[in-house]
Design an enzyme around this catalytic site. Structure first.
Site, mmCIF file in Angstrom:
data_model
loop_
_atom_site.group_PDB
_atom_site.id
_atom_site.type_symbol
_atom_site.label_atom_id
_atom_site.label_comp_id
_atom_site.label_asym_id
_atom_site.label_seq_id
_atom_site.Cartn_x
_atom_site.Cartn_y
_atom_site.Cartn_z
ATOM 1 C CG HIS A 276 41.623 42.988 43.829
ATOM 2 N ND1 HIS A 276 41.310 43.359 45.121
ATOM 3 C CD2 HIS A 276 41.886 44.147 43.168
ATOM 4 C CE1 HIS A 276 41.380 44.686 45.221
ATOM 5 N NE2 HIS A 276 41.728 45.183 44.046
ATOM 6 C CD GLU A 277 43.316 44.379 39.581
ATOM 7 O OE1 GLU A 277 42.601 45.265 39.095
ATOM 8 O OE2 GLU A 277 44.033 44.563 40.594
ATOM 9 C CG HIS A 280 38.730 46.763 40.537
ATOM 10 N ND1 HIS A 280 38.141 47.760 41.280
ATOM 11 C CD2 HIS A 280 39.877 46.443 41.201
ATOM 12 C CE1 HIS A 280 38.908 48.039 42.345
ATOM 13 N NE2 HIS A 280 39.963 47.243 42.325
ATOM 14 C CD GLU A 306 40.448 48.183 46.329
ATOM 15 O OE1 GLU A 306 40.372 48.590 45.154
ATOM 16 O OE2 GLU A 306 41.338 47.413 46.736
#
Ligand code: MG
Length: 513
Positions: A276-277, A280, A306
């Protein structure tokens, strides 16, 4: 057309660029201090850090609201149409974004900024205590003040239809509450329909491997770094450190860092946080150097940001193909814990659907219901249709209606999220927007790349990253979200891609007809 160069020969553009660069530097320095505070700072360092951050924020505000900035913007905006058209795409975006930020900064008086900081600081403390004691009334008066200040802020910023729009616009430029409502209402119906079928199917829950066994810290960390590296995260331009809550922070297009946490008994949680990170971070690392170190060097909105993290986490990370590639490696690292695991078993474990109270632990199907609930409540709060004191009751009855569950106490209900205590109202919808954007973008990406399943199952993530960089990442904040999604997918935001994705994936997983 897609030239991202600034017209530096124009002296006004050059001046604006210099201001933007200074602002970027101050905010990057602020991020370094914030990152350090969450990762390495010894506890007593907080004595100095609060003041240092406040000083930087004051310097930033002073530079931004200098009357010369306003005059420069006015001059640039009043350029004759024929000349304005000669401005490059990057010039026009820089003018637009600096104007946005400038207006926000000058419309909100310092008194309000200070009051908000004060109320939120108390808010955070009372929220923590209230959550610990499972008693909303401890937090209620802080929240009441926060809501009142946010309403004042909305009034000062201005809005077409409702004050909530002004707050939402800060996180998702161009989006309104009415539009969100139009998107969320049918989405809610579709999700509830699917969820009911899943619950009724009575399929047995999966075996648990990634969660509930003991996982060594160093090896877990190594695994997440290996995954990050494989999806294209460059450790020469970043690092992964440990913090209480995982986050991504940007010091410039060649230094974007991520953090993670390693609970010791939940390897899956660390892996998905890393992906997830990482999603980003790949966005911000992919921003074109030509617009780097300016106001345009971040993602264009929280929703689009997101979409990048969720695409990697869910569409890629929670696919069977992804685990066909990674399961053997994980087994080699944790022979004992994972000896009986297969890609199929991991796939079932990580996609288990179970209606539950906590948003951050929710599966892909129920996650957006958590968001829709929060959106409806905060919108009504700002509109004055709901009183702060009634929030637990409103929350619990909505929750019962949507999830069929009775909330046992406020810490598992209205008090679970930090957002409102920090004055972040209008933020929640961007999580669901991110999911919807990601489905729509992934649909286009799969069509244009072709054979995406084979790429993922052979650990070849390069074509995916390359496509994302070309179509989305390099533009940073050049396009506003609505324009970007149209450029990339050929249509406006359409939730049908997300609904189709959920129905297809979970009908198969739960043998639904
Ligand atoms: Mg995120």
């Amino acid at each position: 057309m897609n030239d991202l160069k600034f017209s530096t020969t124009n002296s006004d553009i050059a001046k604006l660029l210099e201001i933007s660069g200074t602002l970027f530097d101050i905010s990057a320095a602020t991020s370094v201090l914030g990152w350090d505070q969450e990762t390495y700072m010894p506890p007593k360092g907080v004595i100095h850090r609060g003041r240092q951050l406040a000083t930087l924020s004051a310097v930033y505000h002073e530079k931004l609201t200098n009357p010369k900035v306003g005059q420069l913007l006015e001059k640039l905006e009043s350029t004759k149409v024929s000349e304005f058209e000669r401005f490059s795409l990057a010039d026009r975006a820089l003018i637009r974004e600096t104007r946005r930020e400038y207006d926000r900064a000058v419309k909100i008086p310092e008194r309000l900024v200070r009051e908000m900081a004060q109320v939120c600081s108390t808010g955070l403390e009372t929220w923590k205590e209230a959550r610990l004691k499972k008693d909303f009334s401890i937090f209620a008066s802080s929240l009441q003040k926060i809501v009142a200040l946010k309403k004042e802020e909305a009034g000062l910023l201005g809005f077409a239809k409702s004050p909530y729009d002004a707050l939402l616009d800060e996180y998702e430029p161009g989006m309104t509450g009415e539009e969100i409502d139009r998107i969320f209402n049918p989405l809610r119906k579709e999700i509830v329909l699917l969820l009911n079928k899943i619950v009724e199917s009575g399929k047995p829950v999966s075996e648990h491997f990634l969660k509930g066994k003991k996982y060594n810290f160093n090896k877990s960390r190594k695994i997440t770094e290996k995954i990050l590296e494989k999806i294209g995260y460059d450790f020469e331009s970043g690092r992964q450190d440990v913090s209480t809550h995982p986050f991504t922070t940007n010091f410039g297009y060649a230094d974007v860092r991520v953090t993670n946490r390693f609970a010791g008994n939940d390897l899956g949680s660390s892996i998905f946080s890393a992906i997830h990170e990482g999603g980003h971070a790949l966005y911000e690392l992919g921003i074109d150097e030509k617009i780097g170190d300016t106001t345009l060097a971040g993602g264009t909105s929280l929703g689009i940001h997101e979409s990048q993290s969720r695409m990697w986490e869910n569409f890629i990370g929670r696919s069977k193909e992804f685990w066909e590639y990674w399961t053997p490696y994980l087994k080699s690292q944790f022979k004992l814990q994972l000896q009986n695991v297969t890609p199929e078993k991991v796939y079932r474990e990580i996609n288990e659907v179970r209606p539950d109270f906590i948003r951050v632990e929710a599966d892909e199907v129920t996650y957006n219901l958590h968001i829709i609930l929060r959106f409806e409540i905060e919108r009504d709060l700002i509109a004055g249709k709901v009183e702060v004191k009634d929030l637990p009751e409103v929350w619990n009855s909505k929750f019962k209606e949507m999830f069929g569950l009775v909330v046992p106490d406020d810490s598992q209900g209205v008090l679970q999220d930090i957002h409102w205590s920090q004055g972040s109202i209008g933020y929640f919808p961007t999580y669901t927007l991110g999911n919807l954007y990601s489905a729509q973008i992934y649909n286009t990406l799969s069509r244009e790349i072709g054979g995406i399943g084979e790429h993922v199952s052979s650990g070849n993530f390069e074509p995916i990253l390359h496509w994302l960089r070309e179509k989305i990442h390099r533009f940073g904040g050049i396009y506003e979200p609505k324009e970007l999604i149209k450029n990339v997918t050929g249509e406006a935001l359409n939730p049908k891609y997300f609904v189709n994705y959920l129905n297809q994936k979970y009908s198969h997983l739960y043998d639904l007809t």
